[in-house]
Design an enzyme around this catalytic site. Structure first.
Site, PDB file in Angstrom:
ATOM      1  N   CYS A   1       0.665  -1.453   0.074  1.00 33.12           N
ATOM      2  CA  CYS A   1      -0.074   0.138   0.213  1.00 33.12           C
ATOM      3  C   CYS A   1       0.892   1.114   0.004  1.00 33.12           C
ATOM      4  CB  CYS A   1      -1.077  -0.156   1.104  1.00 33.12           C
ATOM      5  SG  CYS A   1      -1.098  -1.208   2.351  1.00 33.12           S
TER       6      CYS A   1
ATOM      7  N   ARG B   1       7.328 -11.082   5.188  1.00 32.98           N
ATOM      8  CA  ARG B   1       6.921 -10.746   6.503  1.00 32.98           C
ATOM      9  C   ARG B   1       7.628 -12.224   7.233  1.00 32.98           C
ATOM     10  NH1 ARG B   1       0.343 -10.001   5.621  1.00 32.98           N
ATOM     11  NH2 ARG B   1       0.631  -8.206   4.168  1.00 32.98           N
TER      12      ARG B   1
ATOM     13  N   GLN C   1       1.001 -10.986  -3.310  1.00 33.50           N
ATOM     14  CA  GLN C   1      -0.205 -10.644  -3.361  1.00 33.50           C
ATOM     15  C   GLN C   1      -0.630 -10.025  -4.557  1.00 33.50           C
ATOM     16  OE1 GLN C   1       0.177  -7.691   0.008  1.00 33.50           O
ATOM     17  NE2 GLN C   1      -1.485  -9.007   1.081  1.00 33.50           N
TER      18      GLN C   1
ATOM     19  N   ASP D   1      -2.441  -7.675  -5.143  1.00 34.05           N
ATOM     20  CA  ASP D   1      -2.903  -6.403  -4.303  1.00 34.05           C
ATOM     21  C   ASP D   1      -3.459  -5.394  -5.225  1.00 34.05           C
ATOM     22  OD1 ASP D   1      -3.212  -5.354  -1.682  1.00 34.05           O
ATOM     23  OD2 ASP D   1      -1.029  -5.086  -1.333  1.00 34.05           O
TER      24      ASP D   1
ATOM     25  N   HIS E   1      -5.252  -1.186  -4.576  1.00 31.34           N
ATOM     26  CA  HIS E   1      -5.792  -0.126  -3.789  1.00 31.34           C
ATOM     27  C   HIS E   1      -6.466   0.842  -4.740  1.00 31.34           C
ATOM     28  CE1 HIS E   1      -2.359  -1.788  -1.715  1.00 31.34           C
ATOM     29  NE2 HIS E   1      -3.128  -1.722  -0.667  1.00 31.34           N
TER      30      HIS E   1
ATOM     31  N   LYS F   1     -13.968  -4.688   7.188  1.00 32.11           N
ATOM     32  CA  LYS F   1     -13.700  -5.555   6.063  1.00 32.11           C
ATOM     33  C   LYS F   1     -14.576  -6.485   5.584  1.00 32.11           C
ATOM     34  CE  LYS F   1     -10.555  -8.666   8.200  1.00 32.11           C
ATOM     35  NZ  LYS F   1      -9.499  -9.771   8.142  1.00 32.11           N
TER      36      LYS F   1
ATOM     37  N   HIS G   1      -8.504  -1.344   0.128  1.00 31.69           N
ATOM     38  CA  HIS G   1      -7.474  -2.451  -0.169  1.00 31.69           C
ATOM     39  C   HIS G   1      -8.190  -3.702  -0.442  1.00 31.69           C
ATOM     40  CE1 HIS G   1      -4.500  -0.476   2.656  1.00 31.69           C
ATOM     41  NE2 HIS G   1      -5.555  -0.015   3.208  1.00 31.69           N
TER      42      HIS G   1
END
Length: 638
Positions: free
Chosen positions: A333, A362, A380, A382, A384, A463, A509
């Site tokens: 992000c 991570r 990911q 991912d 946004h 979420k 997200h």
RNA sequence: GCUGACGUAGCUCAAUUGGCAGAGCAGCUGAUUUGUAAUCAGCAGGUUGGGAGUUCGAUUCUCCCCGUCAGCUCCA
């Protein structure tokens, strides 16, 4: 007097403190024989607990799902009874029923071995045969302390009771436990059970406290149900992505690379690449822009984002670069936000949808790593979305379309959960409520069923969680959509509104597959390694029966390849049977066997994966058309 | 990270009480040319996860490390 309403509407009056057993007996002796427990005003209690309140009254039998938890909880007591007989020094912890069975925690000097489990199971059968009644007693704090004077864990629990709470104990023959119940009438009710495995478990789930020894077990009313459950466990084992991935040569790990870091082999890479290409086309169609951001970025960025503050212990350590600290990114992000901020933004630009297959790192504690499912480096899918507050509902609507389309492609049914404000949350309650309502509204508007996961949201916003249901009924984490109040604030995101003043955009997200590693691992298990054609690393294997048709076989491969299919020839000098077997074990969707007859008629003898000897001879051109169609539609089945 | 179990050839597994490390499959070579789930023969393959210790001698016993597995804890 208490007034009880039976399911058929009949009203019964009984004195307070009457035993449900007597009431059930008065309804019918047959019913008493079948009764496991009763449900009064929505609360399950056993037959021997005095009635304290009125309301709806229902007798629970084996048919009622609530009764299974009662049986399993009693199973836990019976387990403890057996353990105490064989290991009198074992201190007892807790022993609840859980989703698929029950467990009991013990504090012992010597950890349990698999042989111990067999002995405990045999001892449990004795306890069951002895048919001890479960006897409930309500006692004072002082009396309870006396009864559990040798059980420090129970004493600790006792010290937490408030004065007005009822303390109850249950005995079944030699064993006494601090327990609020309910239980089955006696130990003979437990017939079909199995002790499964042992494991360490922290006392009260606190890793700073001592570790107890937990025994996991399961129980069912019917023998068939137990067998089916055990069979399901076997089936899950058979589908284990770690085993299948090795057989199919999809990925590996290497201690020299480091635990929790995946090496994608060529065949695994094909699967991943197909997913990425599919998804890239899908999201471009849904109005996303593709971006790329670096794998390591200055630590300062994560100070701004708050990741360093909130997730420091799961981030990899800093890398010194000319005196500045850099970190492998744990999230994409911040990078996307920086792209947003690279220009002044107008309301006319919104919504902006930035998507990236972003690899993140991570730190996960060594004990939690698990195949592809739980790793330290993953990619990911991912994205946004930066939009105005007013645009949120339509963006959610779009996302629901997107997720639905994607999950259908992979053949996953799903459910949706709306996760609400957690204890540790930023932003005021008002704003949270509004955001939660926005999400709920968007779901309701399209008639999408969902449940609430109270307190399950992330600290910065509510979420939507999609839960996938795989081929053997297990639930997996699927797409998630998160509303974020935090990052737009922290980074001071702005756009210029129609009123020519700065406004703060809202940020969403979202991930679809989430972690590519985990998703592929899940797919391996979902399909049991038998991937649908479009994902199969090798789609068609052409097998010439003898060398004199090799050239024809090659031409079939070439024609398939020229139409985009992954076809290979298996012209090893092995018997036909051997090569067929190899193809089946490799779970190749189509094997095309060609001999003289086929070569003369430009056809193939098609063997469909798993269909055994059933085969059809079809023209090569027809087969190619069939393959092309299946690929174009990403068909799940041939 | 914690508790417990495990680690032998690419894979699946053997190896008495501590006494020369083996098999099947896969691989390679050769023969075989096959009509729908394992053709035959030969060859090669190992610092028994790594290190230290006990011992005349360690795959075997002890300790440390690494990794894997079942859980616990955690998961933006």
């Amino acid at each position: 007097m208490l007034t009880l309403r039976l399911p058929d509407g009949a009203i019964r009056e009984v004195p307070e403190g009457a035993l449900p057993r007597d009431l059930v007996a008065s309804i019918g002796p047959r019913l008493l024989r079948d009764a496991i427990a009763v449900k009064v005003d929505g609360e399950v209690q056993d037959l021997n607990t005095p009635l304290r309140k009125g309301g709806d009254f229902k007798v629970l039998t084996e048919k009622d799902p609530e009764s299974l938890a009662v049986l399993r909880h009693s199973g836990a007591h019976i387990l403890a009874t057996a353990v105490r007989r064989l290991r009198p020094n074992a201190k007892i912890g807790f022993g609840p029923a859980i989703e698929d069975g029950f467990y009991y925690d013990f504090e012992v000097d010597q950890p349990f071995t698999p042989e111990d489990l067999e002995k405990f199971e045999a001892e449990m059968r004795k306890v069951i045969a002895e048919k001890h009644p479960f006897v409930r007693e309500e006692v004072s704090q002082a009396e309870a302390r006396k009864r559990f004077s040798d059980d420090p864990l129970k004493l600790e629990r006792l010290s937490e009771f408030s004065d007005d709470e009822i303390i109850s104990t249950y005995t079944d023959g030699p064993f006494i436990d601090l327990c609020k119940g309910p239980h089955v009438p006696d130990t003979s009710y437990l017939k079909n059970f199995k002790l499964l495995h042992t494991a360490g478990a922290y006392w009260r789930g606190d890793e700073h406290r001592q570790m107890l020894q937990r025994i996991y077990a399961t129980a069912f009313w019917k023998k068939e149900d137990l067998e089916e459950h055990l069979h399901r466990l076997e089936e899950a084992k058979r589908r284990d992505h770690r085993t299948l991935a090795q057989q199919l040569d999809l990925y590996s790990t290497d201690p020299r690379v480091g635990p929790g870091l995946i090496l994608w082999h060529p065949k695994g890479a094909i699967i991943r690449n197909e997913i990425e290409e599919y998804e890239r086309a899908l999201i471009l169609r849904h109005g996303y822009d593709l971006v790329y951001t670096p794998h390591i970025v200055s630590e300062k960025l994560f100070q701004i984002s708050g990741h360093l503050e909130n997730y420091r212990e799961s981030m990899f350590g800093p890398i010194d670069v000319e005196g500045a600290a850099y970190r492998p990114k744990p999230m994409n992000c911040p990078g996307h936000i920086c792209i947003y901020q690279s220009h002044q933004r107008s309301y006319r630009d919104l919504p902006l949808r930035y998507a990236e297959f972003g690899s993140v790192y991570r730190y996960e504690r060594s004990g939690v790593l698990h195949g592809m499912m739980r790793v330290r480096g993953f990619t990911q899918d991912d994205a946004h979305i930066f939009c105005t507050l007013e645009q949120v509902p339509s963006e959610i609507d779009r996302l629901l379309d997107l997720c639905d389309e994607m999950l259908k492609t992979f053949g996953y049914p799903y459910t949706i959960e709306l996760a609400t404000r957690p204890d540790k949350a930023i932003g005021d309650a008002e704003r949270w409520k509004q955001a939660e309502d926005t999400l709920a509204e968007a779901l309701k508007k399209r008639g999408q069923a969902f449940t609430y996961d109270e307190g399950g949201g992330v600290f910065y916003g509510p979420k939507l969680d999609f839960k996938l249901i795989d081929a053997i009924g297990r639930k997996w984490q699927g797409p998630t959509v998160q509303l974020d109040f935090n990052l737009p604030e922290r980074f001071g995101l702005e756009y210029t509104g129609a009123d020519n003043t700065p406004h703060r955009p809202t940020m969403l997200h979202r991930v679809l597959v989430g972690s590519m590693e985990r998703f592929v691992g899940g797919l391996i298990e979902h399909y049991a390694g038998a991937f649908p054609l479009w994902l199969a690393p090798e789609q068609v294997r052409v097998i010439p029966i003898a060398d004199d048709v090799k050239d024809f076989a090659k031409s079939v491969v070439e024609r398939l390849r020229s139409r985009g299919a992954r076809a290979h020839i298996d012209d090893r000098s092995e018997t036909l049977n051997y090569r067929i077997r190899d193809g089946e074990l490799q779970k190749i969707p189509y094997m095309a066997v060609v001999g003289k007859r086929e070569a003369e008629s430009d056809s193939i003898a098609l063997r469909v994966r798993g269909a055994g000897k059933k085969q059809e001879v079809i023209k090569v051109s027809d087969f190619i058309a069939r393959v092309e169609d299946e690929l174009a539609t990403r068909a799940l089945k041939p």
